[in-house]
Scaffold this motif. Structure first.
Motif, PDB file in Angstrom:
ATOM      1  N   TRP A  25      -3.164  -7.492  11.891  1.00 14.87           N
ATOM      2  CA  TRP A  25      -2.570  -6.345  12.593  1.00 14.87           C
ATOM      3  C   TRP A  25      -1.740  -6.790  13.780  1.00 14.87           C
ATOM      4  N   TRP A  26      -0.724  -5.991  14.064  1.00 15.81           N
ATOM      5  CA  TRP A  26       0.114  -6.258  15.231  1.00 15.81           C
ATOM      6  C   TRP A  26      -0.371  -5.447  16.424  1.00 15.81           C
ATOM      7  N   GLY A  81      -3.176  -4.346   4.453  1.00 16.65           N
ATOM      8  CA  GLY A  81      -3.625  -4.732   5.779  1.00 16.65           C
ATOM      9  C   GLY A  81      -5.138  -4.907   5.750  1.00 16.65           C
ATOM     10  N   MET A 131      -1.625  -0.764  19.015  1.00 15.66           N
ATOM     11  CA  MET A 131      -0.583   0.246  18.793  1.00 15.66           C
ATOM     12  C   MET A 131      -1.282   1.558  18.468  1.00 15.66           C
ATOM     13  N   ASP A 170       1.290   8.019   0.075  1.00 13.94           N
ATOM     14  CA  ASP A 170      -0.047   8.547  -0.197  1.00 13.94           C
ATOM     15  C   ASP A 170      -0.082   9.926   0.456  1.00 13.94           C
ATOM     16  N   HIS A 199       6.061   2.862  11.264  1.00 14.29           N
ATOM     17  CA  HIS A 199       6.157   2.005  12.447  1.00 14.29           C
ATOM     18  C   HIS A 199       6.183   0.550  11.989  1.00 14.29           C
ATOM     19  N   ASP A 219      -7.444  -3.635   7.314  1.00 10.74           N
ATOM     20  CA  ASP A 219      -8.227  -2.402   7.445  1.00 10.74           C
ATOM     21  C   ASP A 219      -8.522  -1.736   6.103  1.00 10.74           C
ATOM     22  N   HIS A 238      -3.299  -8.895   5.259  1.00 12.25           N
ATOM     23  CA  HIS A 238      -2.656  -9.424   6.464  1.00 12.25           C
ATOM     24  C   HIS A 238      -3.309  -8.847   7.712  1.00 12.25           C
ATOM     25  N   HIS A 270       3.836  -0.761   9.222  1.00 14.97           N
ATOM     26  CA  HIS A 270       4.225  -0.465   7.836  1.00 14.97           C
ATOM     27  C   HIS A 270       5.377  -1.373   7.403  1.00 14.97           C
ATOM     28  N   PRO A 328       0.869  -1.172   0.000  1.00 20.52           N
ATOM     29  CA  PRO A 328       0.000   0.000   0.000  1.00 20.52           C
ATOM     30  C   PRO A 328       0.907   1.223   0.000  1.00 20.52           C
ATOM     31  N   ILE A 329       0.410   2.351  -0.442  1.00 21.87           N
ATOM     32  CA  ILE A 329       1.241   3.550  -0.313  1.00 21.87           C
ATOM     33  C   ILE A 329       0.898   4.169   1.043  1.00 21.87           C
ATOM     34  N   TYR A 330       1.928   4.567   1.753  1.00 19.84           N
ATOM     35  CA  TYR A 330       1.774   4.939   3.153  1.00 19.84           C
ATOM     36  C   TYR A 330       1.404   6.413   3.318  1.00 19.84           C
ATOM     37  N   TYR A 331       0.479   6.662   4.229  1.00 21.35           N
ATOM     38  CA  TYR A 331       0.094   8.047   4.518  1.00 21.35           C
ATOM     39  C   TYR A 331       1.272   8.808   5.118  1.00 21.35           C
TER      40      TYR A 331
HETATM   41  N1  MSP Z   1      -2.651   5.263   2.437  1.00 23.61           N
HETATM   42  C1  MSP Z   1      -3.416   4.113   2.729  1.00 23.61           C
HETATM   43  C2  MSP Z   1      -3.171   3.010   1.708  1.00 23.61           C
HETATM   44  C3  MSP Z   1      -3.421   3.393   0.284  1.00 23.61           C
HETATM   45  S1  MSP Z   1      -3.046   2.105  -0.803  1.00 23.61           S
HETATM   46  C4  MSP Z   1      -3.640   2.571  -2.295  1.00 23.61           C
HETATM   47  C5  MSP Z   1      -3.072   3.604   4.119  1.00 23.61           C
HETATM   48  N2  MSP Z   1      -1.899   3.981   4.620  1.00 23.61           N
HETATM   49  S2  MSP Z   1      -1.387   3.632   6.080  1.00 23.61           S
HETATM   50  O1  MSP Z   1      -0.096   4.251   6.160  1.00 23.61           O
HETATM   51  O2  MSP Z   1      -2.337   4.029   7.047  1.00 23.61           O
HETATM   52  O3  MSP Z   1      -1.284   2.100   6.219  1.00 23.61           O
HETATM   53  C6  MSP Z   1      -0.486   1.350   5.376  1.00 23.61           C
HETATM   54  C7  MSP Z   1      -0.453  -0.111   5.757  1.00 23.61           C
HETATM   55  O4  MSP Z   1       0.086  -0.284   7.062  1.00 23.61           O
HETATM   56  C8  MSP Z   1      -1.822  -0.760   5.747  1.00 23.61           C
HETATM   57  O5  MSP Z   1      -1.763  -1.952   4.992  1.00 23.61           O
HETATM   58  C9  MSP Z   1      -2.080  -1.079   7.194  1.00 23.61           C
HETATM   59  O6  MSP Z   1      -2.831  -2.234   7.349  1.00 23.61           O
HETATM   60  C10 MSP Z   1      -0.676  -1.272   7.729  1.00 23.61           C
HETATM   61  N3  MSP Z   1      -0.654  -1.122   9.170  1.00 23.61           N
HETATM   62  C11 MSP Z   1      -0.845   0.004   9.890  1.00 23.61           C
HETATM   63  N4  MSP Z   1      -0.836  -0.326  11.223  1.00 23.61           N
HETATM   64  C12 MSP Z   1      -0.668  -1.655  11.363  1.00 23.61           C
HETATM   65  C13 MSP Z   1      -0.494  -2.535  12.451  1.00 23.61           C
HETATM   66  N5  MSP Z   1      -0.590  -2.166  13.700  1.00 23.61           N
HETATM   67  N6  MSP Z   1      -0.197  -3.834  12.162  1.00 23.61           N
HETATM   68  C14 MSP Z   1      -0.043  -4.276  10.875  1.00 23.61           C
HETATM   69  N7  MSP Z   1      -0.199  -3.473   9.851  1.00 23.61           N
HETATM   70  C15 MSP Z   1      -0.664  -2.211  10.035  1.00 23.61           C
HETATM   71  O7  MSP Z   1      -3.849   2.867   4.683  1.00 23.61           O
END
Ligand code: MSP
Length: 512
Positions: free
Chosen positions: A287-288, A256, A295, A50, A19, A258, A285, A22, A10-13
């Motif tokens: 969540w931790w 993830g 978290m 993202d 953490h 969510d 997948h 991610h 996924p692209i991360y916010y």
């Molecule tokens: N920006 C969106 C994704 C857009 S994809 C087109 C997003 N970003 S995020 O930064 O919030 O999360 C990215 C990934 O990190 C997600 O797959 C999310 O499930 C994962 N995780 C965030 N917290 C987590 C845990 N505590 N445990 C495992 N993975 C988790 O959602």
């Protein structure tokens, strides 16, 4: 022609720092990407950030910086996380890049041309944290089902005819039983769609941090439409580039749990609306939690990947993340569990096997691969079941994959104890001792080749110690045809997986 494999994180916010959650998604993708490369595929592995939307805009405002400045800073942190975790992504996309904006707008136009976008007015609930719309009926005690705050939004908006895709999606799910993994999550997706799909608001007018809607710049695109388009923009869409031809549809979007709904419902519907092929698989997948707790920012218990790497080592951290829980389930991070696993599996089993074999060879065989050939059926490793390993990976069963490696190492350790090469040496049976050590070295070669996707640095250190040339380390080289050559000089052995001691809370756990 080479087979192609396209995998995405996924692209991360960018409102926050990376953490362990991610890092988890990225490591899982990395293991798959490395595995596929070693298995003869041409791989494209995409990660990125993202950067638009209300969440980022709000977080930036709270810090009194521009959203672009926040995006620049935190995007860099995610890039660093990739480097830190040894993630082998081939590209890193940012949604504020012009290549992405152009692509997202092209996707919008295509959906519009095909008649799936219409103007209207949205009045309903929105959660900034989730960047998601919620129906009144979904709220639980005035909050989103995720526990996030919601706010009432009323504004002109373009809508996507999601309702038109209810039947096509269900038909697609039926025809493609592998589309979403694990199965339990797929069932949730299906029942969500069966429950009925309403048209989706896909533009906003009350803030401006986003990609302008083509032809109506008062609107910016809904951040999820913008974000999902990244998987195509990195391939050069809408141009018919070689990348687009070779890598679309994607083989795996890793997400993830969510964010599964966005990927398994909205994304395929957008793609159908644009007349594009659908990804082959979306894997969600779990969540931790951290030492049993969720978290969260408010608890301040988020674990930074660099803290883990510093304290426990990179490959040790990767190993733990992939091994501790069956992929798809939730997991709990605990220091104690990590230390126990690293010690029993990496240090005492695999590391010890390599260490005792290689140091015996160094001391007793003139530092050269001894004479022998793999002949002892009791080494176990001879019957390496690569098909089973490949299948485990295909199903994202990382724990099963590691089980195989552990089993081979345990068998080789049992073999060394049974054959007792040290006794053979004492008894002057040097040729026999050499044969035993040869069989062991050969099994270590295979185990290390297998371990490369998951513990890349350590596996390559062991392969270096066996003097295996870098171009002889793919899965095709597991075969006996590429077995170690007796007489090859070996570099001095060095321990690869040190034991961790349990005392330290913050930094001095490793002891060689
Ligand atoms: N920006 C969106 C994704 C857009 S994809 C087109 C997003 N970003 S995020 O930064 O919030 O999360 C990215 C990934 O990190 C997600 O797959 C999310 O499930 C994962 N995780 C965030 N917290 C987590 C845990 N505590 N445990 C495992 N993975 C988790 O959602």
């Amino acid at each position: 022609m080479k087979k192609h494999f396209y995998i995405t994180t996924p692209i991360y916010y960018v409102n926050d720092k990376p953490h362990i959650g991610h890092a988890y998604t990225s490591v899982a993708c990395d293991v798959l990407a490395r595995f596929k490369r070693l298995d003869g595929f041409e791989v494209k592995f995409l990660s990125g950030t993202d950067e638009h939307g209300q969440k980022v805009e709000k977080s930036a405002a709270a810090l009194d910086i521009s959203p672009q400045a926040m995006a620049d800073r935190n995007s860099e942190h995610f890039r660093q996380m990739s480097a830190l975790m040894n993630i082998s992504n081939d590209d890193f996309i940012r949604t504020t890049e012009s290549r992405h904006k152009r692509s997202a707008q092209a996707l919008w136009r295509k959906m519009q041309e095909n008649g799936y976008i219409y103007p209207g007015k949205y009045a309903g609930w929105y959660s900034v944290r989730d960047e998601a719309y919620y129906a009144e009926s979904e709220l639980v005690g005035g909050k989103a089902p995720t526990g996030a705050e919601v706010e009432w939004v009323e504004e002109p908006s373009y809508f996507f005819k999601l309702s038109a895709f209810e039947a096509p999606l269900l038909a697609y799910y039926d025809a493609n039983p592998e589309f979403v993994g694990p199965v339990s999550r797929f069932n949730e997706v299906k029942s969500f769609v069966r429950g009925g799909l309403k048209d989706l608001s896909i533009s906003r007018t009350t803030f401006s941090w986003g990609i302008p809607v083509p032809g109506d710049e008062e609107h910016i695109m809904y951040v999820w439409l913008d974000a999902l388009a990244n998987y195509l923009s990195a391939l050069g869409y809408p141009d018919n580039t070689p990348d687009l031809q070779n890598f679309w549809p994607a083989d795996v979007h890793m997400v993830g749990k969510d964010i599964l709904r966005f990927h398994a419902v909205y994304w395929p519907a957008f793609l159908m609306a644009a007349g594009l092929e659908l990804p082959k698989r979306i894997f969600a997948h779990g969540w931790w939690t951290i030492e049993g707790e969720k978290m969260s920012k408010s608890l301040g218990n988020a674990i930074a990947p660099e803290a883990l790497v510093e304290e426990f080592g990179l490959d040790q951290t990767r190993w733990f993340l992939m091994r501790e829980v069956p992929f798809g389930n939730d997991g709990n991070f605990s220091r104690e569990a990590l230390i126990a696993r690293v010690n029993s599996e990496l240090a005492n089993n695999i590391g010890n096997l390599a260490q005792r074999t290689l140091s015996m060879i160094s001391k007793n065989c003139d530092g050269k691969v001894p004479h022998g050939r793999v002949q002892d059926s009791d080494v176990g490793i001879r019957g390496i079941d690569f098909d089973a390993i490949r299948e485990a990976l295909q199903n994202c069963e990382f724990d099963k994959y590691t089980n195989h490696a552990i089993k081979y190492a345990s068998e080789a350790n049992e073999y060394i104890d049974r054959q007792a090469p040290w006794t053979l040496k004492k008894e002057g049976k040097l040729e026999e001792m050499g044969k035993v050590l040869y069989s062991l070295a050969e099994s270590i070669r295979k185990i290390s080749i297998l371990l490369q996707p998951i513990t890349p640095d350590s596996a390559s250190k062991i392969l270096d110690q066996l003097a295996i040339p870098p171009d002889r380390r793919t899965f095709a080289h597991l075969s006996e045809q590429f077995a170690l050559k007796p007489g090859t000089p070996l570099p001095p052995p060095e321990p690869v997986f040190p034991r961790l001691s349990a005392i330290s809370e913050s930094g001095e756990g490793a002891s060689a």
